[in-house]
Design a protein around this motif. Structure first.
Motif, PDB file in Angstrom:
ATOM      1  N   ILE A  71       6.782  11.152 -68.694  1.00  0.00           N
ATOM      2  CA  ILE A  71       7.356  10.171 -69.125  1.00  0.00           C
ATOM      3  C   ILE A  71       6.647   9.615 -70.506  1.00  0.00           C
ATOM      4  O   ILE A  71       5.285   9.367 -70.333  1.00  0.00           O
ATOM      5  N   ASP A  72       7.557   9.298 -71.578  1.00  0.00           N
ATOM      6  CA  ASP A  72       6.902   8.971 -72.820  1.00  0.00           C
ATOM      7  C   ASP A  72       6.346   7.469 -72.595  1.00  0.00           C
ATOM      8  O   ASP A  72       6.814   6.582 -71.746  1.00  0.00           O
ATOM      9  N   GLY A  73       5.279   7.179 -73.165  1.00  0.00           N
ATOM     10  CA  GLY A  73       4.890   5.826 -73.257  1.00  0.00           C
ATOM     11  C   GLY A  73       3.863   5.430 -72.450  1.00  0.00           C
ATOM     12  O   GLY A  73       3.324   4.123 -72.269  1.00  0.00           O
ATOM     13  N   ILE A  74       3.699   6.395 -71.430  1.00  0.00           N
ATOM     14  CA  ILE A  74       2.629   5.605 -70.102  1.00  0.00           C
ATOM     15  C   ILE A  74       1.199   5.582 -70.665  1.00  0.00           C
ATOM     16  O   ILE A  74       0.194   5.088 -70.025  1.00  0.00           O
ATOM     17  N   ASP A  75       0.867   6.204 -71.971  1.00  0.00           N
ATOM     18  CA  ASP A  75      -0.563   5.835 -72.313  1.00  0.00           C
ATOM     19  C   ASP A  75      -0.630   4.356 -72.925  1.00  0.00           C
ATOM     20  O   ASP A  75      -1.831   4.220 -73.389  1.00  0.00           O
ATOM     21  N   SER A  76       0.504   3.643 -72.913  1.00  0.00           N
ATOM     22  CA  SER A  76       0.235   2.063 -73.248  1.00  0.00           C
ATOM     23  C   SER A  76       0.749   1.154 -72.393  1.00  0.00           C
ATOM     24  O   SER A  76       0.585  -0.055 -72.513  1.00  0.00           O
ATOM     25  N   ILE A  77       1.042   1.824 -71.274  1.00  0.00           N
ATOM     26  CA  ILE A  77       1.429   0.731 -69.825  1.00  0.00           C
ATOM     27  C   ILE A  77       0.174  -0.012 -69.355  1.00  0.00           C
ATOM     28  O   ILE A  77      -0.704   0.841 -69.101  1.00  0.00           O
ATOM     29  N   GLU A  78       0.481  -1.051 -68.935  1.00  0.00           N
ATOM     30  CA  GLU A  78      -0.629  -1.684 -68.223  1.00  0.00           C
ATOM     31  C   GLU A  78       0.039  -2.327 -66.985  1.00  0.00           C
ATOM     32  O   GLU A  78       1.039  -2.744 -66.769  1.00  0.00           O
ATOM     33  N   ILE A  79      -0.737  -2.240 -65.974  1.00  0.00           N
ATOM     34  CA  ILE A  79      -0.328  -2.610 -64.504  1.00  0.00           C
ATOM     35  C   ILE A  79      -0.985  -4.073 -64.131  1.00  0.00           C
ATOM     36  O   ILE A  79      -2.268  -3.904 -64.081  1.00  0.00           O
ATOM     37  N   ASP A  80      -0.183  -4.960 -63.757  1.00  0.00           N
ATOM     38  CA  ASP A  80      -1.018  -6.165 -63.124  1.00  0.00           C
ATOM     39  C   ASP A  80      -2.347  -6.642 -63.700  1.00  0.00           C
ATOM     40  O   ASP A  80      -3.308  -6.549 -63.494  1.00  0.00           O
ATOM     41  N   THR A  81      -2.045  -6.996 -65.164  1.00  0.00           N
ATOM     42  CA  THR A  81      -3.293  -7.313 -66.057  1.00  0.00           C
ATOM     43  C   THR A  81      -3.586  -8.854 -65.630  1.00  0.00           C
ATOM     44  O   THR A  81      -3.847  -9.686 -66.575  1.00  0.00           O
ATOM     45  N   ASN A  82      -3.512  -9.230 -64.383  1.00  0.00           N
ATOM     46  CA  ASN A  82      -4.075 -10.651 -64.442  1.00  0.00           C
ATOM     47  C   ASN A  82      -5.387 -10.802 -63.728  1.00  0.00           C
ATOM     48  O   ASN A  82      -6.209  -9.777 -64.010  1.00  0.00           O
ATOM     49  N   PHE A  83      -5.802 -11.816 -63.556  1.00  0.00           N
ATOM     50  CA  PHE A  83      -7.327 -12.200 -63.270  1.00  0.00           C
ATOM     51  C   PHE A  83      -7.808 -11.089 -62.221  1.00  0.00           C
ATOM     52  O   PHE A  83      -7.247 -10.729 -61.289  1.00  0.00           O
ATOM     53  N   GLY A  84      -9.124 -10.330 -62.850  1.00  0.00           N
ATOM     54  CA  GLY A  84      -9.536  -9.713 -61.791  1.00  0.00           C
ATOM     55  C   GLY A  84      -9.346  -8.173 -61.923  1.00  0.00           C
ATOM     56  O   GLY A  84      -9.959  -7.161 -61.277  1.00  0.00           O
ATOM     57  N   ASN A  85      -8.353  -7.921 -62.837  1.00  0.00           N
ATOM     58  CA  ASN A  85      -7.851  -6.428 -62.905  1.00  0.00           C
ATOM     59  C   ASN A  85      -8.351  -6.019 -64.244  1.00  0.00           C
ATOM     60  O   ASN A  85      -8.720  -6.473 -65.029  1.00  0.00           O
ATOM     61  N   HIS A  86      -8.354  -4.436 -64.270  1.00  0.00           N
ATOM     62  CA  HIS A  86      -8.952  -3.850 -65.440  1.00  0.00           C
ATOM     63  C   HIS A  86      -7.939  -2.903 -65.915  1.00  0.00           C
ATOM     64  O   HIS A  86      -6.683  -2.479 -65.392  1.00  0.00           O
ATOM     65  N   SER A  87      -8.030  -2.586 -67.116  1.00  0.00           N
ATOM     66  CA  SER A  87      -6.868  -1.502 -67.657  1.00  0.00           C
ATOM     67  C   SER A  87      -6.939  -0.309 -67.213  1.00  0.00           C
ATOM     68  O   SER A  87      -8.075   0.147 -66.584  1.00  0.00           O
ATOM     69  N   ILE A  88      -5.747   0.204 -66.982  1.00  0.00           N
ATOM     70  CA  ILE A  88      -5.461   1.538 -66.249  1.00  0.00           C
ATOM     71  C   ILE A  88      -5.505   2.722 -67.338  1.00  0.00           C
ATOM     72  O   ILE A  88      -5.322   3.995 -67.013  1.00  0.00           O
ATOM     73  N   GLN A  89      -5.914   2.333 -68.554  1.00  0.00           N
ATOM     74  CA  GLN A  89      -5.653   3.442 -69.639  1.00  0.00           C
ATOM     75  C   GLN A  89      -6.908   3.863 -69.650  1.00  0.00           C
ATOM     76  O   GLN A  89      -8.102   3.431 -69.199  1.00  0.00           O
ATOM     77  N   GLY A  90      -7.153   4.868 -70.372  1.00  0.00           N
ATOM     78  CA  GLY A  90      -8.483   5.800 -71.041  1.00  0.00           C
ATOM     79  C   GLY A  90      -8.583   6.732 -69.923  1.00  0.00           C
ATOM     80  O   GLY A  90      -7.836   7.256 -69.048  1.00  0.00           O
ATOM     81  N   ASN A  91      -9.871   7.229 -69.825  1.00  0.00           N
ATOM     82  CA  ASN A  91     -10.279   8.085 -68.707  1.00  0.00           C
ATOM     83  C   ASN A  91     -10.788   7.365 -67.460  1.00  0.00           C
ATOM     84  O   ASN A  91     -11.677   6.726 -67.781  1.00  0.00           O
ATOM     85  N   GLN A  92     -10.055   7.633 -66.525  1.00  0.00           N
ATOM     86  CA  GLN A  92     -10.342   6.954 -65.399  1.00  0.00           C
ATOM     87  C   GLN A  92     -10.171   7.665 -64.087  1.00  0.00           C
ATOM     88  O   GLN A  92      -9.619   8.820 -64.151  1.00  0.00           O
ATOM     89  N   PRO A  93     -11.036   7.478 -62.868  1.00  0.00           N
ATOM     90  CA  PRO A  93     -10.546   8.315 -61.648  1.00  0.00           C
ATOM     91  C   PRO A  93      -8.955   7.805 -61.521  1.00  0.00           C
ATOM     92  O   PRO A  93      -8.729   6.658 -61.580  1.00  0.00           O
ATOM     93  N   ARG A  94      -8.286   8.808 -60.612  1.00  0.00           N
ATOM     94  CA  ARG A  94      -7.158   8.526 -60.325  1.00  0.00           C
ATOM     95  C   ARG A  94      -6.465   8.985 -59.095  1.00  0.00           C
ATOM     96  O   ARG A  94      -7.012  10.058 -58.688  1.00  0.00           O
ATOM     97  N   THR A  95      -5.388   8.492 -58.699  1.00  0.00           N
ATOM     98  CA  THR A  95      -4.944   8.878 -57.617  1.00  0.00           C
ATOM     99  C   THR A  95      -3.224   8.723 -57.588  1.00  0.00           C
ATOM    100  O   THR A  95      -2.884   7.605 -58.307  1.00  0.00           O
ATOM    101  N   ALA A  96      -2.641   9.829 -57.390  1.00  0.00           N
ATOM    102  CA  ALA A  96      -1.404   9.985 -57.668  1.00  0.00           C
ATOM    103  C   ALA A  96      -0.531  10.927 -56.782  1.00  0.00           C
ATOM    104  O   ALA A  96      -0.987  11.773 -56.313  1.00  0.00           O
ATOM    105  N   VAL A  97       0.914  10.652 -56.623  1.00  0.00           N
ATOM    106  CA  VAL A  97       1.571  11.602 -55.568  1.00  0.00           C
ATOM    107  C   VAL A  97       2.859  11.929 -56.519  1.00  0.00           C
ATOM    108  O   VAL A  97       3.430  11.328 -57.204  1.00  0.00           O
ATOM    109  N   GLY A  98       3.432  13.254 -56.000  1.00  0.00           N
ATOM    110  CA  GLY A  98       4.354  13.863 -56.663  1.00  0.00           C
ATOM    111  C   GLY A  98       5.280  14.739 -55.802  1.00  0.00           C
ATOM    112  O   GLY A  98       4.859  14.997 -54.418  1.00  0.00           O
TER     113      GLY A  98
END
Length: 306
Positions: free
Chosen positions: A201-228
């Protein structure tokens, strides 16, 4: 709203040194402590027949039963600061309702946590990964094992159906009752969607999720969990280790999406990551969170029942 939607708050417990410590906080600090540190039990859990001892045959990296087969593969690429280590579980089943969810401490609410391996052992799970950490927020549609627990659409979600299919959907355009009527067995609410129609999906390298107090960016090199999903009743779960130089730097979201595309996934969805990323097989932690081998407490798991 469905009669099965559980909204009744039945108790309230403190994680930090009693109520006095919280009452001593002011302004934003008090709000943050209440939202992120205090357990709020909102309802009881509707049990499924999910704690039976698995009857299939296991090896160190596979499991086979009359309904389910799965294999786990460790993949390592690169070296030094560019090393990446991740784990791929390839799951095929004849019954998609064997893909189940479980809450920490068997309670639904906010800030109730347990190690993924502890939750998995309580259900005699064959394979488990951390879920979407639903308890860190109070929005999102939460349907688990065919029961609605929360109905506050807010973001792009993932719907997993009883017939073994999976789709991305907009939570704000439907509700839990309709999803269940349409055959949804589980929903996950984190994101973003990584793959749709077999393409990144295009643009996933700029999406942020729940950028409220206490959360960190999901972008960059991160540990990940995903399902497909490769095809109906054929799933791929991926857990990426990270933040450990020389072992695994983690992945960007586009890199993670490409792993799924390379495996033939038609749909893929990002879950909670960072130190929460965990894969458990037959009660044992498979990956190495943050290179320290230490799990972090989370709200929920997705698992394969035996």
């Amino acid at each position: 709203m469905s009669d099965s939607l559980i909204t009744r708050r039945v108790s309230r417990r403190l994680l930090l040194g009693g109520a006095a410590g919280v009452l001593g906080l002011g302004g934003t600090a008090a709000w943050a402590a209440d939202r992120y540190l205090i357990e709020h039990v909102e309802g009881t859990v509707t049990e499924t027949a999910s704690s039976a001892v698995p009857t299939g045959t296991s090896t160190d990296d596979s499991y086979t039963s009359s309904a389910t087969s799965l294999t786990i593969e460790k993949v390592s690429t690169g070296s030094g600061s560019d090393a990446i280590t991740y784990f791929v579980a390839d799951i095929t089943t004849t019954d998609a309702t064997l893909i189940r969810s479980a809450f920490a401490q068997d309670e639904f609410g906010t800030n109730i946590i347990a190690y993924p391996s502890v939750i998995a052992k309580s259900k005699n799970a064959v394979l488990a990964i951390n879920g979407d950490y639903y308890g860190f927020r109070d929005t999102g549609i939460v349907v688990r094992d065919g029961v609605a627990y929360r109905d506050k659409g807010a973001r792009q979600g993932l719907a997993m159906y009883r017939n073994g299919s999976m789709t991305l959907y907009d939570e704000t355009e439907t509700d839990a009752e309709q999803l269940i009527a349409d055959g949804v067995w589980n929903t996950l609410s984190f994101g973003p969607g990584l793959v749709n129609g077999g393409k990144v999906i295009d643009g996933i390298d700029s999406i942020e999720i729940d950028t409220n107090f206490g959360n960190h960016s999901i972008q960059g090199n991160q540990p990940r969990t995903a399902v497909g999903m490769i095809a109906a009743n054929h799933f791929v779960w991926v857990v990426v280790d990270g933040r450990s130089n020389g072992y695994s730097r983690g992945m960007t979201l586009p890199e993670l999406a490409q792993v799924f595309v390379d495996r033939g996934a038609q749909v893929a969805y990002n879950l909670d990551g960072g130190g929460s990323s965990a894969m458990v097989f037959n009660g044992n932690l498979v990956n190495n969170p943050l290179g320290k081998g230490q799990e972090r407490g989370t709200s929920d798991i997705l698992y394969v029942a035996g």
